[in-house]
Design an enzyme around this catalytic site. Structure first.
Site, PDB file in Angstrom:
ATOM      1  N   LYS A  10       0.819  -1.211   0.000  1.00 29.34           N
ATOM      2  CA  LYS A  10       0.000   0.000   0.000  1.00 29.34           C
ATOM      3  C   LYS A  10       0.860   1.271   0.000  1.00 29.34           C
ATOM      4  O   LYS A  10       2.072   1.205   0.253  1.00 29.34           O
ATOM      5  CB  LYS A  10      -0.943  -0.055   1.208  1.00 29.34           C
ATOM      6  CG  LYS A  10      -1.937  -1.233   1.149  1.00 29.34           C
ATOM      7  CD  LYS A  10      -2.912  -1.202   2.318  1.00 29.34           C
ATOM      8  CE  LYS A  10      -3.962  -2.284   2.211  1.00 29.34           C
ATOM      9  NZ  LYS A  10      -4.965  -2.176   3.309  1.00 29.34           N
ATOM     10  N   TYR A  50     -12.639  -1.765  -3.787  1.00 31.50           N
ATOM     11  CA  TYR A  50     -13.104  -1.864  -2.400  1.00 31.50           C
ATOM     12  C   TYR A  50     -14.618  -1.710  -2.278  1.00 31.50           C
ATOM     13  O   TYR A  50     -15.116  -1.364  -1.203  1.00 31.50           O
ATOM     14  CB  TYR A  50     -12.396  -0.818  -1.538  1.00 31.50           C
ATOM     15  CG  TYR A  50     -10.974  -1.197  -1.154  1.00 31.50           C
ATOM     16  CD1 TYR A  50     -10.726  -2.266  -0.279  1.00 31.50           C
ATOM     17  CD2 TYR A  50      -9.876  -0.496  -1.636  1.00 31.50           C
ATOM     18  CE1 TYR A  50      -9.430  -2.620   0.090  1.00 31.50           C
ATOM     19  CE2 TYR A  50      -8.575  -0.846  -1.271  1.00 31.50           C
ATOM     20  CZ  TYR A  50      -8.367  -1.911  -0.409  1.00 31.50           C
ATOM     21  OH  TYR A  50      -7.091  -2.260  -0.035  1.00 31.50           O
ATOM     22  N   ASN A 113      -2.159   0.161   6.807  1.00 31.10           N
ATOM     23  CA  ASN A 113      -1.652  -1.106   7.341  1.00 31.10           C
ATOM     24  C   ASN A 113      -0.785  -1.899   6.372  1.00 31.10           C
ATOM     25  O   ASN A 113      -0.757  -3.124   6.401  1.00 31.10           O
ATOM     26  CB  ASN A 113      -2.807  -1.946   7.900  1.00 31.10           C
ATOM     27  CG  ASN A 113      -3.853  -2.259   6.853  1.00 31.10           C
ATOM     28  OD1 ASN A 113      -3.678  -1.914   5.699  1.00 31.10           O
ATOM     29  ND2 ASN A 113      -4.913  -2.928   7.263  1.00 31.10           N
ATOM     30  N   HIS A 116      -2.169  -5.376   1.431  1.00 30.37           N
ATOM     31  CA  HIS A 116      -3.463  -6.032   1.202  1.00 30.37           C
ATOM     32  C   HIS A 116      -3.204  -7.504   0.932  1.00 30.37           C
ATOM     33  O   HIS A 116      -2.208  -7.864   0.309  1.00 30.37           O
ATOM     34  CB  HIS A 116      -4.153  -5.422  -0.029  1.00 30.37           C
ATOM     35  CG  HIS A 116      -5.342  -6.213  -0.489  1.00 30.37           C
ATOM     36  ND1 HIS A 116      -6.577  -6.074   0.090  1.00 30.37           N
ATOM     37  CD2 HIS A 116      -5.469  -7.184  -1.442  1.00 30.37           C
ATOM     38  CE1 HIS A 116      -7.432  -6.920  -0.500  1.00 30.37           C
ATOM     39  NE2 HIS A 116      -6.778  -7.598  -1.433  1.00 30.37           N
ATOM     40  N   GLU A 127      -9.554 -10.151  -7.870  1.00 32.22           N
ATOM     41  CA  GLU A 127      -8.553  -9.097  -7.674  1.00 32.22           C
ATOM     42  C   GLU A 127      -7.385  -9.226  -8.655  1.00 32.22           C
ATOM     43  O   GLU A 127      -6.886  -8.215  -9.170  1.00 32.22           O
ATOM     44  CB  GLU A 127      -8.072  -9.112  -6.222  1.00 32.22           C
ATOM     45  CG  GLU A 127      -9.196  -8.700  -5.268  1.00 32.22           C
ATOM     46  CD  GLU A 127      -8.888  -8.895  -3.794  1.00 32.22           C
ATOM     47  OE1 GLU A 127      -9.767  -8.566  -2.976  1.00 32.22           O
ATOM     48  OE2 GLU A 127      -7.774  -9.367  -3.452  1.00 32.22           O
TER      49      GLU A 127
HETATM   50  N1  UDP Z   1      -9.786  -0.333   7.270  1.00 31.45           N
HETATM   51  C1  UDP Z   1      -9.857   0.836   7.997  1.00 31.45           C
HETATM   52  N2  UDP Z   1     -10.533   0.843   9.195  1.00 31.45           N
HETATM   53  C2  UDP Z   1     -11.159  -0.264   9.680  1.00 31.45           C
HETATM   54  C3  UDP Z   1     -11.083  -1.457   8.932  1.00 31.45           C
HETATM   55  C4  UDP Z   1     -10.397  -1.461   7.732  1.00 31.45           C
HETATM   56  O1  UDP Z   1      -9.317   1.859   7.581  1.00 31.45           O
HETATM   57  O2  UDP Z   1     -11.768  -0.201  10.766  1.00 31.45           O
HETATM   58  C5  UDP Z   1      -9.050  -0.349   5.983  1.00 31.45           C
HETATM   59  C6  UDP Z   1      -7.687  -1.044   6.093  1.00 31.45           C
HETATM   60  O3  UDP Z   1      -6.776  -0.408   5.202  1.00 31.45           O
HETATM   61  C7  UDP Z   1      -8.019  -2.446   5.631  1.00 31.45           C
HETATM   62  C8  UDP Z   1      -9.032  -2.160   4.508  1.00 31.45           C
HETATM   63  O4  UDP Z   1      -9.806  -1.068   5.003  1.00 31.45           O
HETATM   64  O5  UDP Z   1      -6.894  -3.159   5.206  1.00 31.45           O
HETATM   65  C9  UDP Z   1      -9.941  -3.309   4.144  1.00 31.45           C
HETATM   66  O6  UDP Z   1     -10.581  -3.768   5.328  1.00 31.45           O
HETATM   67  P1  UDP Z   1     -10.732  -5.310   5.621  1.00 31.45           P
HETATM   68  O7  UDP Z   1     -11.698  -5.462   6.754  1.00 31.45           O
HETATM   69  O8  UDP Z   1     -11.033  -6.050   4.362  1.00 31.45           O
HETATM   70  O9  UDP Z   1      -9.287  -5.713   6.184  1.00 31.45           O
HETATM   71  P2  UDP Z   1      -8.122  -6.620   5.537  1.00 31.45           P
HETATM   72  O10 UDP Z   1      -8.789  -7.702   4.723  1.00 31.45           O
HETATM   73  O11 UDP Z   1      -7.273  -5.696   4.692  1.00 31.45           O
HETATM   74  O12 UDP Z   1      -7.363  -7.161   6.709  1.00 31.45           O
HETATM   75 MG    MG Z   2     -10.216  -7.593   3.231  1.00 30.72          MG
END
Ligand code: UDP
Ligand code: MG
Length: 138
Positions: A10, A50, A113, A116, A127
């Site tokens: 990212k 997303y 974070n 992805h 994807e």
């Molecule tokens: N995210 C965020 N706040 C939250 C949860 C998710 O900003 O409370 C962002 C974060 O960058 C995350 C992305 O949205 O990686 C997609 O969320 P997901 O729940 O799919 O998490 P992931 O699969 O990336 O662990």
């Molecule tokens: Mg996810």
């Protein structure tokens, strides 16, 4: 595609110059790179990628963040790729991510974070197809 997953390093990873360290961890963990590109998503592209999160309160911040700079997108191959890669990256919130995981080591917050990782074989295929054409996969 059960041995395939999709990742993005990212924008915070590129900004913080962690690209090489994270790619090294991925490769040393047994993932083979099948496709890779340095690119930047448009707001429209990120909104589609997303779209599953479009009703969530963090959606606008997520789109702004993911379009704030370039990313590295890649297709990775390994037995049990989706689950093994999710284990390697750790929980969404780096404070909850296990010791030694990529997010524990490199992520600054639950939103920024570092990486992805696809959450299912079905989404990995969607994807990979979103970011790569057949000619870009080796
Ligand atoms: N995210 C965020 N706040 C939250 C949860 C998710 O900003 O409370 C962002 C974060 O960058 C995350 C992305 O949205 O990686 C997609 O969320 P997901 O729940 O799919 O998490 P992931 O699969 O990336 O662990
Ligand atoms: Mg996810």
């Amino acid at each position: 595609m059960s041995n395939t997953t999709f990742t993005m390093l990212k924008p915070d990873t590129i900004r913080n110059q962690n690209t090489g360290a994270i790619l090294d961890m991925i490769i040393k963990s047994g993932f083979k790179i099948k496709a890779m590109k340095f690119t930047k998503m448009s707001i429209d592209q990120a909104s589609i990628f997303y779209s599953i999160h479009k009703e969530r309160p963090f959606f606008n911040d997520l789109i702004n963040y993911m379009t704030s700079g370039p990313i590295v997108a890649a297709i990775l191959e390994k037995d049990n790729a989706v689950d093994d890669f999710r284990k390697l990256i750790g929980s969404t919130n780096p404070e909850e991510a296990a010791e030694g995981t990529i997010r524990r080591l490199f992520a600054k917050s639950i939103s920024e974070n570092a990486v992805h990782g696809s959450d299912s074989d079905e989404n990995a295929k969607i994807e990979c197809d979103f970011h790569f054409s057949d000619q870009e996969i080796f």
